[in-house]
Design a protein around this motif. Structure first.
Motif, PDB file in Angstrom:
ATOM      1  N   SER A  85     -42.294 -50.576  90.303  1.00  0.00           N
ATOM      2  CA  SER A  85     -42.773 -51.879  89.872  1.00  0.00           C
ATOM      3  C   SER A  85     -41.946 -53.038  90.423  1.00  0.00           C
ATOM      4  CB  SER A  85     -42.786 -51.947  88.343  1.00  0.00           C
ATOM      5  OG  SER A  85     -41.501 -51.708  87.815  1.00  0.00           O
ATOM      6  N   MET A  86     -40.770 -52.740  90.956  1.00  0.00           N
ATOM      7  CA  MET A  86     -39.895 -53.798  91.461  1.00  0.00           C
ATOM      8  C   MET A  86     -39.916 -53.904  92.980  1.00  0.00           C
ATOM      9  SD  MET A  86     -36.609 -53.143  88.982  1.00  0.00           S
ATOM     10  CE  MET A  86     -35.821 -54.680  89.445  1.00  0.00           C
ATOM     11  N   ILE A  87     -40.597 -52.997  93.646  1.00  0.00           N
ATOM     12  CA  ILE A  87     -40.539 -52.946  95.105  1.00  0.00           C
ATOM     13  C   ILE A  87     -41.153 -54.181  95.747  1.00  0.00           C
ATOM     14  CG2 ILE A  87     -41.505 -51.755  97.123  1.00  0.00           C
ATOM     15  CD1 ILE A  87     -40.837 -49.127  95.779  1.00  0.00           C
ATOM     16  N   HIS A  88     -42.313 -54.594  95.275  1.00  0.00           N
ATOM     17  CA  HIS A  88     -42.984 -55.736  95.898  1.00  0.00           C
ATOM     18  C   HIS A  88     -42.121 -56.997  95.810  1.00  0.00           C
ATOM     19  CE1 HIS A  88     -46.191 -58.289  97.356  1.00  0.00           C
ATOM     20  NE2 HIS A  88     -46.052 -59.056  96.292  1.00  0.00           N
ATOM     21  N   SER A  89     -41.566 -57.267  94.614  1.00  0.00           N
ATOM     22  CA  SER A  89     -40.731 -58.465  94.445  1.00  0.00           C
ATOM     23  C   SER A  89     -39.484 -58.380  95.313  1.00  0.00           C
ATOM     24  CB  SER A  89     -40.336 -58.616  92.974  1.00  0.00           C
ATOM     25  OG  SER A  89     -41.475 -58.779  92.165  1.00  0.00           O
ATOM     26  N   GLY A  90     -38.853 -57.188  95.340  1.00  0.00           N
ATOM     27  CA  GLY A  90     -37.648 -57.024  96.155  1.00  0.00           C
ATOM     28  C   GLY A  90     -37.930 -57.154  97.631  1.00  0.00           C
ATOM     29  N   ALA A  91     -39.033 -56.559  98.101  1.00  0.00           N
ATOM     30  CA  ALA A  91     -39.395 -56.656  99.518  1.00  0.00           C
ATOM     31  C   ALA A  91     -39.726 -58.081  99.912  1.00  0.00           C
ATOM     32  CB  ALA A  91     -40.578 -55.729  99.809  1.00  0.00           C
ATOM     33  N   THR A  92     -40.357 -58.818  99.007  1.00  0.00           N
ATOM     34  CA  THR A  92     -40.685 -60.219  99.293  1.00  0.00           C
ATOM     35  C   THR A  92     -39.423 -61.061  99.422  1.00  0.00           C
ATOM     36  OG1 THR A  92     -42.792 -60.003  98.102  1.00  0.00           O
ATOM     37  CG2 THR A  92     -41.945 -62.232  98.456  1.00  0.00           C
ATOM     38  N   LEU A  93     -38.460 -60.846  98.502  1.00  0.00           N
ATOM     39  CA  LEU A  93     -37.171 -61.553  98.611  1.00  0.00           C
ATOM     40  C   LEU A  93     -36.486 -61.224  99.931  1.00  0.00           C
ATOM     41  CD1 LEU A  93     -35.752 -61.104  94.995  1.00  0.00           C
ATOM     42  CD2 LEU A  93     -36.351 -63.279  96.079  1.00  0.00           C
ATOM     43  N   LEU A  94     -36.548 -59.968 100.315  1.00  0.00           N
ATOM     44  CA  LEU A  94     -35.945 -59.518 101.564  1.00  0.00           C
ATOM     45  C   LEU A  94     -36.567 -60.222 102.762  1.00  0.00           C
ATOM     46  CD1 LEU A  94     -34.349 -57.582 103.407  1.00  0.00           C
ATOM     47  CD2 LEU A  94     -36.075 -55.837 102.938  1.00  0.00           C
ATOM     48  N   MET A  95     -37.883 -60.204 102.843  1.00  0.00           N
ATOM     49  CA  MET A  95     -38.576 -60.824 103.971  1.00  0.00           C
ATOM     50  C   MET A  95     -38.420 -62.345 103.980  1.00  0.00           C
ATOM     51  SD  MET A  95     -39.811 -58.450 105.865  1.00  0.00           S
ATOM     52  CE  MET A  95     -41.206 -59.099 106.801  1.00  0.00           C
ATOM     53  N   ASP A  96     -38.377 -62.941 102.802  1.00  0.00           N
ATOM     54  CA  ASP A  96     -38.162 -64.392 102.722  1.00  0.00           C
ATOM     55  C   ASP A  96     -36.810 -64.770 103.320  1.00  0.00           C
ATOM     56  OD1 ASP A  96     -40.587 -64.854 101.520  1.00  0.00           O
ATOM     57  OD2 ASP A  96     -39.793 -65.038  99.479  1.00  0.00           O
ATOM     58  N   GLU A  97     -35.785 -63.966 103.011  1.00  0.00           N
ATOM     59  CA  GLU A  97     -34.436 -64.262 103.517  1.00  0.00           C
ATOM     60  C   GLU A  97     -34.359 -64.039 105.027  1.00  0.00           C
ATOM     61  OE1 GLU A  97     -30.639 -65.660 103.483  1.00  0.00           O
ATOM     62  OE2 GLU A  97     -32.116 -65.692 101.850  1.00  0.00           O
ATOM     63  N   ILE A  98     -35.016 -62.995 105.519  1.00  0.00           N
ATOM     64  CA  ILE A  98     -35.055 -62.769 106.970  1.00  0.00           C
ATOM     65  C   ILE A  98     -35.729 -63.932 107.668  1.00  0.00           C
ATOM     66  CG2 ILE A  98     -36.013 -61.309 108.799  1.00  0.00           C
ATOM     67  CD1 ILE A  98     -35.745 -58.937 106.853  1.00  0.00           C
ATOM     68  N   GLN A  99     -36.837 -64.381 107.112  1.00  0.00           N
ATOM     69  CA  GLN A  99     -37.559 -65.524 107.691  1.00  0.00           C
ATOM     70  C   GLN A  99     -36.694 -66.784 107.671  1.00  0.00           C
ATOM     71  OE1 GLN A  99     -41.138 -66.809 105.567  1.00  0.00           O
ATOM     72  NE2 GLN A  99     -42.141 -67.146 107.527  1.00  0.00           N
ATOM     73  N   LYS A 100     -35.978 -66.974 106.579  1.00  0.00           N
ATOM     74  CA  LYS A 100     -35.099 -68.133 106.449  1.00  0.00           C
ATOM     75  C   LYS A 100     -34.017 -68.125 107.527  1.00  0.00           C
ATOM     76  CE  LYS A 100     -31.737 -70.145 103.219  1.00  0.00           C
ATOM     77  NZ  LYS A 100     -31.097 -69.996 101.870  1.00  0.00           N
ATOM     78  N   GLN A 101     -33.426 -66.952 107.771  1.00  0.00           N
ATOM     79  CA  GLN A 101     -32.360 -66.861 108.763  1.00  0.00           C
ATOM     80  C   GLN A 101     -32.896 -67.024 110.184  1.00  0.00           C
ATOM     81  OE1 GLN A 101     -29.219 -64.116 108.516  1.00  0.00           O
ATOM     82  NE2 GLN A 101     -29.045 -64.168 106.286  1.00  0.00           N
ATOM     83  N   ILE A 102     -34.102 -66.544 110.438  1.00  0.00           N
ATOM     84  CA  ILE A 102     -34.707 -66.728 111.766  1.00  0.00           C
ATOM     85  C   ILE A 102     -34.953 -68.205 112.025  1.00  0.00           C
ATOM     86  CG2 ILE A 102     -36.801 -66.356 113.125  1.00  0.00           C
ATOM     87  CD1 ILE A 102     -36.980 -63.572 111.945  1.00  0.00           C
ATOM     88  N   ILE A 103     -35.493 -68.897 111.027  1.00  0.00           N
ATOM     89  CA  ILE A 103     -35.757 -70.337 111.174  1.00  0.00           C
ATOM     90  C   ILE A 103     -34.458 -71.093 111.384  1.00  0.00           C
ATOM     91  CG2 ILE A 103     -36.564 -72.394 109.951  1.00  0.00           C
ATOM     92  CD1 ILE A 103     -38.629 -70.598 108.567  1.00  0.00           C
ATOM     93  N   LEU A 104     -33.410 -70.720 110.613  1.00  0.00           N
ATOM     94  CA  LEU A 104     -32.112 -71.384 110.731  1.00  0.00           C
ATOM     95  C   LEU A 104     -31.516 -71.184 112.120  1.00  0.00           C
ATOM     96  CD1 LEU A 104     -29.803 -72.948 109.372  1.00  0.00           C
ATOM     97  CD2 LEU A 104     -28.880 -70.745 108.597  1.00  0.00           C
ATOM     98  N   LYS A 105     -31.574 -69.953 112.639  1.00  0.00           N
ATOM     99  CA  LYS A 105     -31.035 -69.658 113.965  1.00  0.00           C
ATOM    100  C   LYS A 105     -31.814 -70.395 115.049  1.00  0.00           C
ATOM    101  CE  LYS A 105     -27.816 -66.682 112.803  1.00  0.00           C
ATOM    102  NZ  LYS A 105     -26.359 -66.903 113.089  1.00  0.00           N
ATOM    103  N   THR A 106     -33.117 -70.481 114.873  1.00  0.00           N
ATOM    104  CA  THR A 106     -33.960 -71.172 115.855  1.00  0.00           C
ATOM    105  C   THR A 106     -33.601 -72.652 115.925  1.00  0.00           C
ATOM    106  OG1 THR A 106     -35.762 -69.615 115.438  1.00  0.00           O
ATOM    107  CG2 THR A 106     -36.333 -71.671 116.538  1.00  0.00           C
ATOM    108  N   ARG A 107     -33.375 -73.258 114.786  1.00  0.00           N
ATOM    109  CA  ARG A 107     -33.017 -74.687 114.749  1.00  0.00           C
ATOM    110  C   ARG A 107     -31.664 -74.935 115.396  1.00  0.00           C
ATOM    111  NH1 ARG A 107     -34.783 -76.188 108.510  1.00  0.00           N
ATOM    112  NH2 ARG A 107     -37.050 -76.269 108.895  1.00  0.00           N
ATOM    113  N   ILE A 108     -30.729 -74.007 115.116  1.00  0.00           N
ATOM    114  CA  ILE A 108     -29.377 -74.167 115.689  1.00  0.00           C
ATOM    115  C   ILE A 108     -29.412 -74.064 117.203  1.00  0.00           C
ATOM    116  CG2 ILE A 108     -27.101 -73.101 115.851  1.00  0.00           C
ATOM    117  CD1 ILE A 108     -27.360 -72.326 112.911  1.00  0.00           C
ATOM    118  N   ASN A 109     -30.214 -73.103 117.708  1.00  0.00           N
ATOM    119  CA  ASN A 109     -30.298 -72.897 119.155  1.00  0.00           C
ATOM    120  C   ASN A 109     -31.169 -73.944 119.837  1.00  0.00           C
ATOM    121  OD1 ASN A 109     -28.704 -70.652 118.864  1.00  0.00           O
ATOM    122  ND2 ASN A 109     -30.440 -69.238 118.641  1.00  0.00           N
TER     123      ASN A 109
END
Length: 453
Positions: A429-453
C-alpha cells in the motif's frame, strides 16, 4: 494507482489513525463497495491483501476484523518508505505454523537431536527437497545433494576447495552478491570479474577469460540477479554451458529466488546442462527467514567427495533441529501454501512499483523501466549523483542503499549509474507513494542540473 490499492491504502491509514481499532469489525464488503464506488470483487481483493499483510484477519461467516498490533508498529509506516532492506517481510510469514513444525521436529527427531548427524544433511530432508526441486526441472542425484548452514557456508567451501580442473581463480559478475565479494576479499582469493548489465554479459570477454585465465568456476545468478533483478535468456544460458564445457570451467549457479519465478518454463542453467559442469545453489532465506540457516547444494559427481571432506571439517552437521522442522513444514503442505501467498504478494509489489514508475511524467523522458523483480534497479542519467539523491530522499522518509558493496574492482568510470530497489520489506500500500516521491526527486535533480549547466 490500482483501485484495490487505493482502498487498501485508505484502510491502513484509518487503522494507523485509530479510526479502526484492534478487534473492530470492518464494514461488510457490500457496504465498502458502495463507499468506494467499486465492485465487491475489488473490495475483496483489497481485504485479501490486508489479510496477507496481517493488518486484518477473517472470521468464518463473521467478516473481517482489525489485528491486535502495537501502535508503535504503525507509527512509521506512513512516513518511512523502505526500499533498502532485503529482509523478508515478517508480516507475510505465519510464524505460528513454523513454530508448530519446530515442536513436531522435537518429537519426531528426538534421537537425531542427541546424536552427531551426517555432514551431508538429514536424509529425510534431502529426499523431500529432491522432490521439490523436480518441480522446477532440477533433477538431482541424492548422493550429490548437501544441506549447508546457509548458502554462505556453501560458497565458503567452494571458494576454498580444489577443483578437478586444477584451476585456482574465481570469476564473478559485477555487480554481484555482496557477501561473496566480502568473502573473496577476506581470504585474498584470486578473482576476476566481468560486468553484467541489463543488456547481458560480454560473451566475447567471458570466453577470453575462460580461455586465458585459470578459472575454476564462474559464479552467476541467472535468475533475478542480485542486485539488478535481471535474468538470462534461454540462449544466454546455453552459451554459458557451451563455454563451460569447451574450456573446462564449472558454473556456480545461485538460484536463490527460484521459488518466486512465475514462469514455469524458465529453467535453470543446471536443468540445461548435460555435461555436469554446473553447481546448483538453493536458498530458503527469502521464502522463509534468514535465521533458519538452511541452504542446498547440488554438485556434479566429480566434486562430491572433496566437498564432503571440506563440509565435514567446517561443521559436523548443519542444525538437525532446523532441518527437521523444514522437512515437516514442506511435507505438511504449509510450505507450498505459504509460497503461493508470498510469491503473489511479491509479484504484486513488483507490478505496483513498475506501474508507479511508468505512470510518472519523467518516465516519458528517460528510460527508467525497472526489471520486474523483488530486487530491481533504476538506471539513471549520469547527471544524477546517487549519494546526493539517497541523502535527499532519506530526509523525505524514502530509504535506499548504494551499490558500492556489490562491486569488487570495476572502476567507477565503467559502472552504470544505478539505484538499487528492494521490495521485500515495504508494504504494498505504500509503494505508489514511495515511488512517486522517488521519481519526483529524480526529476527535481535533473531540472536542477540542467539549469546549472
Amino acid at each position: 494507482m490500482f483501485k484495490y490499492l487505493t482502498i487498501a491504502d485508505d484502510l491502513v491509514k484509518k487503522i494507523q489513525a485509530g479510526q479502526l481499532v484492534p478487534s473492530q469489525k470492518l464494514p461488510a464488503v457490500r457496504k465498502l463497495a458502495d463507499q468506494y464506488s467499486c465492485s465487491k470483487q475489488t473490495v475483496t481483493q483489497a481485504l485479501k491483501k490486508l489479510e496477507l499483510e496481517h493488518f486484518i484477519y477473517a472470521k468464518e461467516k463473521s467478516g473481517y476484523f482489525v489485528v491486535q498490533k502495537q501502535l508503535e508498529e504503525f507509527n512509521t509506516l506512513d512516513t518511512v518508505y523502505d526500499f533498502s532492506s532485503s529482509s523478508p517481510n515478517r508480516q507475510l510469514f505465519p510464524i505460528n505454523d513454523f513454530q508448530h513444525c519446530f515442536n513436531r521436529a522435537i518429537d519426531t527427531y528426538q534421537k537425531e537431536l542427541f546424536l552427531y548427524g551426517t555432514a551431508q544433511g538429514l536424509p529425510e530432508l534431502i529426499k523431500t527437497i529432491k522432490i521439490q526441486l523436480e518441480n522446477t526441472q532440477v533433477f538431482a542425484d541424492p548422493e550429490c545433494m548437501y544441506i549447508t548452514s546457509g548458502i554462505q557456508q556453501a560458497l565458503n567451501i567452494l571458494c576454498q576447495m580444489p577443483f578437478p580442473n586444477n584451476k585456482t581463480a574465481i570469476l564473478i559478475e559485477e555487480p554481484s552478491y555482496s557477501l561473496l565479494i566480502e568473502l573473496l576479499k577476506v581470504y585474498h582469493l584470486p578473482v576476476f570479474s566481468l560486468q553484467r548489465t541489463a543488456k547481458g554479459l560480454d560473451f566475447d570477454e567471458l570466453e577470453r577469460l575462460f580461455k586465458e585465465e585459470s578459472i575454476k568456476f564462474f559464479y552467476t545468478t541467472p535468475r533475478f540477479h542480485d542486485p539488478l533483478g535481471i535474468s538470462y535468456t534461454k540462449q544466454e544460458k546455453l552459451m554459458l554451458i557451451h563455454l563451460a564445457k569447451k574450456y573446462d570451467v564449472y558454473l556456480l549457479e545461485d538460484d536463490y529466488l527460484a521459488d518466486f519465478d512465475l514462469d514455469n518454463k524458465n529453467d535453470s542453467v543446471f536443468s540445461n546442462d548435460i555435461y555436469n559442469k554446473t553447481i546448483y545453489l538453493k536458498s530458503f532465506s527469502k521464502i522463509i527467514f534468514p535465521g533458519l540457516r538452511i541452504g542446498v547444494v547440488v554438485l556434479p559427481p566429480a566434486l562430491k567427495t572433496t566437498f564432503f571432506q571440506y563440509k565435514k571439517c567446517a561443521d559436523i552437521d548443519s542444525s538437525m533441529f532446523s532441518q527437521g522442522a523444514l522437512e515437516i513444514y514442506i511435507n505438511s503442505g504449509m510450505y507450498e501454501y505459504h509460497l503461493k501467498n508470498v510469491r503473489n504478494a511479491y509479484f504484486e509489489k513488483a507490478t505496483a512499483f513498475n506501474w508507479s514508475i511508468q505512470q510518472h511524467p519523467l518516465a516519458k523522458l528517460i528510460d527508467v523501466a525497472p526489471p520486474l523483480a523483488m530486487k530491481t534497479h533504476l538506471l539513471l542519467p549520469q547527471v544524477i549523483q546517487i549519494d546526493s539523491l539517497i541523502k535527499s530522499l532519506k530526509n523525505k522518509g524514502v530509504l535506499l542503499k548504494k551499490a558500492d558493496s556489490n562491486y569488487l574492482s570495476l572502476p567507477q568510470s565503467k559502472r552504470e549509474n544505478i539505484l538499487l530497489i528492494e521490495l521485500a520489506t515495504i508494504d504494498l500500500s505504500m509503494i505508489h507513494s514511495g515511488a512517486t516521491l522517488l521519481m519526483d526527486e529524480i526529476q527535481k535533480q535533473i531540472i536542477l542540473k540542467t539549469r546549472i549547466n
